[in-house]
Write a protein that holds these residues in place. Sequence first.
Motif, mmCIF file in Angstrom:
data_model
loop_
_atom_site.group_PDB
_atom_site.id
_atom_site.type_symbol
_atom_site.label_atom_id
_atom_site.label_comp_id
_atom_site.label_asym_id
_atom_site.label_seq_id
_atom_site.Cartn_x
_atom_site.Cartn_y
_atom_site.Cartn_z
ATOM 1 N N LEU A 119 0.833 -1.208 0.000
ATOM 2 C CA LEU A 119 0.000 0.000 0.000
ATOM 3 C C LEU A 119 0.863 1.250 0.000
ATOM 4 C CD1 LEU A 119 -2.860 -0.955 2.504
ATOM 5 C CD2 LEU A 119 -2.782 -1.247 0.005
ATOM 6 N N ALA A 120 1.922 1.252 0.799
ATOM 7 C CA ALA A 120 2.809 2.415 0.860
ATOM 8 C C ALA A 120 3.448 2.697 -0.499
ATOM 9 C CB ALA A 120 3.891 2.196 1.918
ATOM 10 N N ARG A 121 3.760 1.636 -1.241
ATOM 11 C CA ARG A 121 4.391 1.802 -2.554
ATOM 12 C C ARG A 121 3.403 2.177 -3.654
ATOM 13 N NH1 ARG A 121 7.362 -2.698 -0.758
ATOM 14 N NH2 ARG A 121 5.946 -4.139 -1.787
ATOM 15 N N LYS A 122 2.154 1.702 -3.542
ATOM 16 C CA LYS A 122 1.247 1.794 -4.683
ATOM 17 C C LYS A 122 0.088 2.772 -4.518
ATOM 18 C CE LYS A 122 2.611 -2.805 -6.084
ATOM 19 N NZ LYS A 122 2.257 -4.210 -6.145
ATOM 20 N N LEU A 123 -0.196 3.213 -3.308
ATOM 21 C CA LEU A 123 -1.269 4.184 -3.101
ATOM 22 C C LEU A 123 -0.706 5.590 -3.127
ATOM 23 C CD1 LEU A 123 -3.312 2.653 -0.112
ATOM 24 C CD2 LEU A 123 -3.786 2.455 -2.567
ATOM 25 N N THR A 124 -1.581 6.560 -3.320
ATOM 26 C CA THR A 124 -1.152 7.948 -3.177
ATOM 27 C C THR A 124 -0.820 8.177 -1.706
ATOM 28 O OG1 THR A 124 -3.366 8.771 -2.694
ATOM 29 C CG2 THR A 124 -2.696 8.687 -5.042
ATOM 30 N N ALA A 125 -0.030 9.188 -1.440
ATOM 31 C CA ALA A 125 0.341 9.499 -0.063
ATOM 32 C C ALA A 125 -0.908 9.764 0.775
ATOM 33 C CB ALA A 125 1.283 10.694 -0.024
ATOM 34 N N GLU A 126 -1.880 10.435 0.197
ATOM 35 C CA GLU A 126 -3.120 10.750 0.917
ATOM 36 C C GLU A 126 -3.904 9.476 1.252
ATOM 37 O OE1 GLU A 126 -7.175 12.660 -0.511
ATOM 38 O OE2 GLU A 126 -5.572 14.162 -0.395
ATOM 39 N N SER A 127 -4.025 8.572 0.282
ATOM 40 C CA SER A 127 -4.757 7.326 0.518
ATOM 41 C C SER A 127 -4.051 6.457 1.554
ATOM 42 C CB SER A 127 -4.903 6.535 -0.785
ATOM 43 O OG SER A 127 -5.727 7.222 -1.678
ATOM 44 N N PHE A 128 -2.723 6.390 1.478
ATOM 45 C CA PHE A 128 -1.993 5.591 2.455
ATOM 46 C C PHE A 128 -2.112 6.190 3.854
ATOM 47 C CE2 PHE A 128 1.726 4.357 4.930
ATOM 48 C CZ PHE A 128 1.524 2.986 4.943
ATOM 49 N N ALA A 129 -2.034 7.503 3.942
ATOM 50 C CA ALA A 129 -2.157 8.160 5.243
ATOM 51 C C ALA A 129 -3.535 7.890 5.854
ATOM 52 C CB ALA A 129 -1.924 9.657 5.104
ATOM 53 N N SER A 130 -4.559 7.879 5.020
ATOM 54 C CA SER A 130 -5.916 7.590 5.503
ATOM 55 C C SER A 130 -5.983 6.165 6.039
ATOM 56 C CB SER A 130 -6.913 7.787 4.364
ATOM 57 O OG SER A 130 -8.204 7.424 4.774
ATOM 58 N N TYR A 131 -5.424 5.211 5.290
ATOM 59 C CA TYR A 131 -5.381 3.815 5.728
ATOM 60 C C TYR A 131 -4.636 3.711 7.066
ATOM 61 C CZ TYR A 131 -3.070 -0.683 6.305
ATOM 62 O OH TYR A 131 -2.540 -1.822 6.846
ATOM 63 N N ALA A 132 -3.434 4.258 7.119
ATOM 64 C CA ALA A 132 -2.604 4.155 8.322
ATOM 65 C C ALA A 132 -3.282 4.813 9.522
ATOM 66 C CB ALA A 132 -1.237 4.776 8.074
ATOM 67 N N GLY A 133 -3.946 5.934 9.291
ATOM 68 C CA GLY A 133 -4.648 6.609 10.378
ATOM 69 C C GLY A 133 -5.739 5.744 10.983
ATOM 70 N N ARG A 134 -6.432 4.988 10.145
ATOM 71 C CA ARG A 134 -7.496 4.118 10.644
ATOM 72 C C ARG A 134 -6.913 2.882 11.338
ATOM 73 N NH1 ARG A 134 -9.887 5.710 5.632
ATOM 74 N NH2 ARG A 134 -9.216 3.767 4.681
ATOM 75 N N VAL A 135 -5.850 2.315 10.777
ATOM 76 C CA VAL A 135 -5.278 1.089 11.345
ATOM 77 C C VAL A 135 -4.577 1.341 12.672
ATOM 78 C CG1 VAL A 135 -3.518 -0.709 10.968
ATOM 79 C CG2 VAL A 135 -5.101 -0.104 9.142
ATOM 80 N N TYR A 136 -3.894 2.462 12.778
ATOM 81 C CA TYR A 136 -3.098 2.726 13.967
ATOM 82 C C TYR A 136 -3.758 3.627 14.984
ATOM 83 C CZ TYR A 136 0.541 0.275 11.507
ATOM 84 O OH TYR A 136 1.256 -0.695 10.857
ATOM 85 N N ALA A 137 -4.977 4.087 14.707
ATOM 86 C CA ALA A 137 -5.695 4.944 15.666
ATOM 87 C C ALA A 137 -5.992 4.129 16.922
ATOM 88 C CB ALA A 137 -6.991 5.457 15.049
ATOM 89 N N THR A 138 -6.026 4.790 18.049
ATOM 90 C CA THR A 138 -6.382 4.135 19.300
ATOM 91 C C THR A 138 -7.847 3.757 19.235
ATOM 92 O OG1 THR A 138 -4.761 5.502 20.451
ATOM 93 C CG2 THR A 138 -6.424 4.386 21.797
ATOM 94 N N PRO A 139 -8.142 2.484 19.512
ATOM 95 C CA PRO A 139 -9.558 2.050 19.433
ATOM 96 C C PRO A 139 -10.430 2.690 20.470
ATOM 97 C CG PRO A 139 -8.110 0.196 20.045
ATOM 98 C CD PRO A 139 -7.255 1.402 19.857
#
Length: 139
Positions: A119-139
């Motif tokens: 994902l980091a290699r193939k998504l736009t920086a904005e799309s990857f940041a959105s993914y990472a923000g959801r995955v690593y956010a405190t539940p």
Amino acid sequence: MTTARDLMTGDLRCIPASETLDRAAQLMRDHGIGALPVRSSDGQLSGIVTDRDIVVKALAAGKDASKVTAGDLAEGRPHTVEAGADASAAVKAMSEARIRRIVVVENGEPVGVITEADLARKLTAESFASYAGRVYATP
């Protein structure tokens, strides 16, 4: 349309549930990967074992990697996505499940895996940041 197949890393390696963790670690080392989908005795995907699982759940717990099997460590069925699915569906599935890997299947057979690095290699920086923000956010 970009598909899950476009995002995935192919040449997927799986491991039988009966194989030991020391062998799983050797396969990971030899192929430069950090996870192996686990197949049960009937050939179905029965989980996934990561390098972190081996260290944290086995070695750090004092277990013998030459005696514990991949099946002992694998928890539940791995998340999957169809190879022809839209890439955004794969990213959404990963985000919602808060996972860093998803197995790509075609006709029920695993053909690849999409990892966080893909994902980091193939998504736009904005799309990857959105993914990472959801995955690593405190539940």
